[in-house]
Structures are given as C-alpha cells and as structure tokens.
Design a protein around this motif. Structure first.
Motif, PDB file in Angstrom:
ATOM      1  N   UNK A 262       2.666   0.815   8.076  1.00  0.00           N
ATOM      2  CA  UNK A 262       2.674  -0.616   7.817  1.00  0.00           C
ATOM      3  C   UNK A 262       2.000  -1.365   8.947  1.00  0.00           C
ATOM      4  N   UNK A 263       0.803  -1.866   8.691  1.00  0.00           N
ATOM      5  CA  UNK A 263       0.085  -2.618   9.723  1.00  0.00           C
ATOM      6  C   UNK A 263       0.740  -3.965   9.982  1.00  0.00           C
ATOM      7  N   UNK A 264       1.270  -4.574   8.959  1.00  0.00           N
ATOM      8  CA  UNK A 264       1.974  -5.851   9.052  1.00  0.00           C
ATOM      9  C   UNK A 264       2.883  -5.955   7.848  1.00  0.00           C
ATOM     10  N   UNK A 265       3.620  -7.047   7.776  1.00  0.00           N
ATOM     11  CA  UNK A 265       4.493  -7.222   6.618  1.00  0.00           C
ATOM     12  C   UNK A 265       3.665  -7.295   5.342  1.00  0.00           C
ATOM     13  N   UNK A 266       3.973  -6.389   4.388  1.00  0.00           N
ATOM     14  CA  UNK A 266       3.305  -6.308   3.089  1.00  0.00           C
ATOM     15  C   UNK A 266       1.874  -5.795   3.171  1.00  0.00           C
ATOM     16  N   UNK A 267       1.465  -5.246   4.300  1.00  0.00           N
ATOM     17  CA  UNK A 267       0.130  -4.651   4.449  1.00  0.00           C
ATOM     18  C   UNK A 267       0.315  -3.200   4.885  1.00  0.00           C
ATOM     19  N   UNK A 268      -0.152  -2.249   4.054  1.00  0.00           N
ATOM     20  CA  UNK A 268       0.078  -0.832   4.292  1.00  0.00           C
ATOM     21  C   UNK A 268      -1.233  -0.066   4.263  1.00  0.00           C
ATOM     22  N   UNK A 269      -1.380   0.808   5.232  1.00  0.00           N
ATOM     23  CA  UNK A 269      -2.531   1.714   5.294  1.00  0.00           C
ATOM     24  C   UNK A 269      -2.071   3.095   4.826  1.00  0.00           C
ATOM     25  N   UNK A 270      -2.868   3.722   3.932  1.00  0.00           N
ATOM     26  CA  UNK A 270      -2.521   5.028   3.382  1.00  0.00           C
ATOM     27  C   UNK A 270      -3.706   5.981   3.520  1.00  0.00           C
ATOM     28  N   UNK A 271      -3.391   7.220   3.852  1.00  0.00           N
ATOM     29  CA  UNK A 271      -4.423   8.250   3.941  1.00  0.00           C
ATOM     30  C   UNK A 271      -3.871   9.538   3.339  1.00  0.00           C
ATOM     31  N   UNK A 272      -4.624  10.103   2.388  1.00  0.00           N
ATOM     32  CA  UNK A 272      -4.255  11.350   1.715  1.00  0.00           C
ATOM     33  C   UNK A 272      -5.451  12.286   1.818  1.00  0.00           C
ATOM     34  N   UNK A 273      -5.287  13.406   2.520  1.00  0.00           N
ATOM     35  CA  UNK A 273      -6.408  14.302   2.765  1.00  0.00           C
ATOM     36  C   UNK A 273      -5.960  15.738   2.497  1.00  0.00           C
ATOM     37  N   UNK A 274      -6.894  16.571   1.978  1.00  0.00           N
ATOM     38  CA  UNK A 274      -6.617  17.973   1.734  1.00  0.00           C
ATOM     39  C   UNK A 274      -7.883  18.799   1.900  1.00  0.00           C
ATOM     40  N   UNK A 275      -7.684  20.053   2.344  1.00  0.00           N
ATOM     41  CA  UNK A 275      -8.787  20.992   2.544  1.00  0.00           C
ATOM     42  C   UNK A 275      -8.374  22.323   1.928  1.00  0.00           C
ATOM     43  N   UNK A 276      -9.252  22.873   1.081  1.00  0.00           N
ATOM     44  CA  UNK A 276      -9.033  24.187   0.470  1.00  0.00           C
ATOM     45  C   UNK A 276     -10.200  25.093   0.844  1.00  0.00           C
ATOM     46  N   UNK A 277      -9.877  26.216   1.459  1.00  0.00           N
ATOM     47  CA  UNK A 277     -10.885  27.206   1.847  1.00  0.00           C
ATOM     48  C   UNK A 277     -10.711  28.413   0.938  1.00  0.00           C
TER      49      UNK A 277
END
Length: 334
Positions: A262-277
C-alpha cells in the motif's frame, strides 16, 4: 412584644422535624412543667432543641456524602475490571475467514472512424481462506478486432488482434502460518500466438513471508512459490493461414512471487511474476510478469492500470518471443 430570641427559636422549632419515636423521652424529673417556665426559659429550651436537630441533620448529610463517595468508588472499580468492548473495526473486516473474496475486472478499447479497433478484456479471481486451507480460482480472457485505415474506393477487412483465455485452480494446505503445500491445475489458449491449448499441472511449496495490515487500510504482502510444473501444448496456426503445427511438452521447476504494497490510503502496488524453466525436450524458458497500480474509488470499486509481459524463448514458428499489454481496468470487489 415578644423578644427577638423567642421569635427565632419559634421559627427554628417549626422548621425542625420532630425527633424519632425511638429516642427515649427525657426523664420526667428533669423536665419542668411547661406552665411553670417563663417565656425566656421556653425560648432557650426551643433554641437548644433546634441546635440538637441541626447537629443531627449535619451528621446525616455527612453520612450521605460518605455513602455517595463509597458508591462512586465501587462503580469505578467495577468499570476497571470489565474489559472494554471489542473495536467496531475488528468486527467489520472486509471478509471473514471462510468467506469467498471475489474480484471482477473489465477493460475496453474502442476506436471508430478511418480506422476501427475494438478490444475487450476481463478478469475474475476468487479466494477463500480457512484455518487449514486456501482455495483460489483465477480466470482471464480478451478479444479484439482491428480494421486498418480505408483507402478511397477500397474496403479494408478487420482482423483478429487478440483471442486468448485462461483458467487456473489452486488449493493450499497450510502446515503452519508461513509454509503451505499446494496443487495447481489450469488451461489456457492463445490463437494469435498459435497456441490452441496448454493444459498444465503443478505441485510445490508456498511461503508466506508476511501479510500485514497497516494503519489507514494500507497493506503489505509477499508470497513465494517453488514447484514443478508439467504442461502439454497443442499448437495450431490460425493467422494468417490455418495450418497444423507439431505439439510440444514442457516441464521443469517453476518459481513465482506475489507482492502487494500500500503506497498510500486506497493506493496499492501489485506485482505477480513467474519463471518456468523446461528441462523436457529442447531448452525453453517462460517468463510472465504483471505489474499493476490500483486506486480505490470506493470500498468495492477501484480503478487500475496494468502492464503485462509474456516471454517465450521458443515460441511457435513465425511468432515473436515477447508480448506486452498495457491496460486500464475497472475492478469490483464482491
């Protein structure tokens, strides 16, 4: 004319309540007959009785004040021993344990005129957490057509520029609050990338590093996965000409991470990452990353922008390795 002392004594005697019946009367020998007393003597006796009554009234007032003080002290002690009620915020959490947390999003791009483009994208996710299990469902899809600019006297034909969808089911068995084992299954398709279908299964361990709820609704969350995935990919070229392509298998270790802050109230940063070898057949690596910034408009409605990157080191013949997508989505929490 009666003396002033007599008038004062008579007034006090009229305002003073008679002594209780339990008070024993004065001995007869000490009480002189009223007829034998002079006016001054009767006034003095009345003044004495008034003084005694005033003294008793003062003692009664003191006892009443002491009783009120003891009652106030007892009330304060009782209030100190009774625990305060639970905060309302604790009872008004967004989702209780065991309920489904559902999010639905929709994106739309429309251009008309000399050129025509229409692209629709949607996503939906649901998660349910119990004491020992976490269940999650995720789906997505997009479809788009585009017509290049027309030349006078000619008619342009629209073409498909997006046609993909996917569904994923996951179940986590929580061993502790931090570590869980999970199974995952899913299927996806991407006609533009010549992937007719890709079905996959996965099993591994998940680690919940932290899940914190901070003040003013801000949050911080990090989960990582380490697993083995197997997938069967059937290929078919849809564009520009239809033709069969050989199918491929892939399988190997998969590493993933989900991060929210949560960067601020009601502001959210999301990161979804995946690696398949993939270690089956030819060497191949798949990399997916989705970065999103969402702003809550209301408690259930939020506006988000996302940037998606999909990389395949060995794509189907005639296709590029990397696809990107920048989108603006409207999300609703149910």
């Amino acid at each position: 004319m009666l003396s002033a002392a007599f008038l004062i004594a008579t007034s006090l005697q009229a305002q003073t309540p008679a002594p209780a019946s339990s008070t024993p009367p004065a001995p007869a020998a000490e009480t002189a007959p009223a007829a034998s007393l002079s006016v001054e003597e009767r006034a003095a006796a009345a003044a004495e009785r008034a003084a005694i009554a005033a003294e008793r009234a003062a003692e009664a007032s003191a006892r009443a004040a002491e009783a009120a003080e003891r009652a106030a002290a007892a009330t304060a002690a009782t209030a100190a021993t009774v625990p305060p009620p639970a905060p309302a915020a604790a009872a008004a959490t967004d989702k209780k344990q065991g309920e489904w947390d559902v999010t639905v999003g929709l994106g739309l791009i429309s251009l008309t005129g000399n050129a025509s483009t229409l692209t629709v994208s949607g996503l939906a996710s649901a998660q349910r957490t119990t004491e020992n299990w976490i269940y999650a469902v995720k789906s997505y899809g997009s479809y788009g057509r585009s017509r290049p600019p027309e030349v006078t006297g000619e008619e342009s034909v629209s073409q498909v520029v997006a046609f993909n969808a996917g569904l994923e089911l996951r179940g986590d068995r929580r061993f502790t609050d931090v570590i869980s084992g999970y199974l995952l299954a899913g299927a996806e398709t991407d006609h533009v990338k010549s992937v007719e279908s890709r079905t996959f299964g996965e099993g591994g361990l998940g680690v919940l590093w932290w899940d914190e709820k901070k003040e003013k609704g801000r949050e911080s969350y990090l989960r990582t996965d380490a697993a083995f995935r197997y997938a069967n990919e059937t290929r078919f070229q849809y564009y520009p000409t239809r033709m069969n392509l050989p199918d491929v298998d892939l399988g190997g270790p998969r590493f993933g991470a989900v991060f929210r802050y949560g960067l601020a109230q009601n502001v959210t940063f999301k990161e979804d990452v995946e690696v398949l070898v993939s270690v089956i057949g030819d060497s191949r690596m798949l990399f997916n990353s989705q970065t999103q910034l969402s702003v809550g408009l209301t408690k259930q409605l939020s506006l988000g922008t996302s940037f998606l990157v999909k990389h395949d080191s060995a794509p189907p013949p005639g296709k590029v390795s990397t696809d990107t997508a920048l989108a603006l989505n409207l999300e609703v929490m149910l």
